[in-house]
Design a protein around this motif. Structure first.
Motif, short mmCIF file in Angstrom:
data_model
loop_
_atom_site.label_atom_id
_atom_site.label_comp_id
_atom_site.label_asym_id
_atom_site.label_seq_id
_atom_site.Cartn_x
_atom_site.Cartn_y
_atom_site.Cartn_z
N ASP A 61 0.86 -1.18 0.00
CA ASP A 61 0.00 0.00 0.00
C ASP A 61 0.90 1.24 0.00
OD1 ASP A 61 0.83 0.52 2.63
OD2 ASP A 61 -1.08 -0.01 3.53
N VAL A 77 -14.25 -9.76 -2.13
CA VAL A 77 -13.29 -8.74 -2.57
C VAL A 77 -13.77 -8.07 -3.86
CG1 VAL A 77 -10.89 -8.30 -3.26
CG2 VAL A 77 -11.38 -10.01 -1.49
N LEU A 79 -12.11 -6.01 -6.42
CA LEU A 79 -10.74 -5.74 -6.86
C LEU A 79 -10.78 -4.87 -8.11
CD1 LEU A 79 -7.68 -6.37 -6.52
CD2 LEU A 79 -8.06 -8.35 -7.99
N GLU A 109 -14.53 -6.14 1.04
CA GLU A 109 -13.22 -5.49 1.05
C GLU A 109 -12.96 -4.90 -0.34
OE1 GLU A 109 -9.82 -4.16 2.90
OE2 GLU A 109 -11.29 -5.46 3.87
N VAL A 111 -10.49 -3.22 -2.80
CA VAL A 111 -9.04 -3.11 -3.00
C VAL A 111 -8.83 -2.50 -4.39
CG1 VAL A 111 -6.86 -4.36 -3.17
CG2 VAL A 111 -8.62 -5.14 -1.57
N THR A 134 -8.71 0.20 0.74
CA THR A 134 -7.34 -0.25 0.51
C THR A 134 -6.88 0.06 -0.90
OG1 THR A 134 -7.70 -2.06 2.07
CG2 THR A 134 -5.84 -2.28 0.56
N SER A 135 -5.69 0.61 -0.99
CA SER A 135 -5.06 0.85 -2.28
C SER A 135 -3.71 0.17 -2.29
CB SER A 135 -4.88 2.34 -2.53
OG SER A 135 -4.25 2.54 -3.78
#
Length: 191
Positions: A61, A77, A79, A109, A111, A134-135
């Protein structure tokens, strides 16, 4: 006209009239499909033809913390492959933030894998838009290439077991009622 010809014409017309009226009055009623929606179709999300495991990867990250896809097992996820120069990505990211805030507690989540940009650029972009999900930085583009990120944004949906659920090429209105219903249904499933 001869009586025989009139009789044949009458019988033929009667037959046609009966057939036509019979179709109108005795035709089976078409059953409407159930009220449920095919949200995959409505959101233009491609379903995989067979069960396939998402390739694992580990990236950093913007702060340097490493995270792998395997670390997210047990979560659904979202994504997304993106870049700061991608206008549709820039428009889509705040909508993804809304999803994150609504479904975070239900093990969704989000991402976002940045394609070929440095961590500083990603950090500034996230700060500018107030994004909290999140990245990860894919500075050399290897993960993006493995996932076929030839056009951005590209989103994969991955189930709790790490299997692909769907793929969306291009941006979506992730804050729409259809999208929210899609994720509510998805998160109710136990796999």
């Amino acid at each position: 006209m001869s009586p025989l010809l009139l009789m044949v014409l009458f019988v033929a017309l009667s037959f046609l009239a009966f057939t036509f009226l019979g179709r109108i009055h005795f035709q089976e009623k078409k059953v409407n499909p159930p009220a449920g929606r095919d949200l995959f179709k409505r959101l233009s999300i491609e379903k995989p033809e067979k069960v396939m495991q998402a390739p694992d990867f580990t990236l950093e990250d913007p702060s340097g913390k490493r995270l792998g896809l395997k670390d997210l097992k047990g979560k659904v996820v979202f994504l997304s492959f993106w870049a700061t120069w991608c206008v549709p990505c820039r428009e889509e990211m705040p909508l993804m933030e809304k999803l994150q805030r609504e479904f975070r507690e239900q093990v969704l989540e989000i991402v976002a894998v940045n394609f070929r940009e440095d961590k500083k650029t990603v950090r500034q972009f996230f700060a500018e838009l107030g994004l909290s999900f999140t990245s990860l930085a894919d500075e050399n583009g290897k993960v993006g290439e493995e996932y076929g990120a030839w056009s951005l944004p590209l989103t994969y949906l991955i189930d709790r077991n790490g299997d692909f659920i769907g793929k969306a090429i291009g941006d979506r209105r992730w804050d729409s009622e259809d999208a929210r219903a899609f994720f509510r249904d998805l998160l109710r499933q136990k796999n």
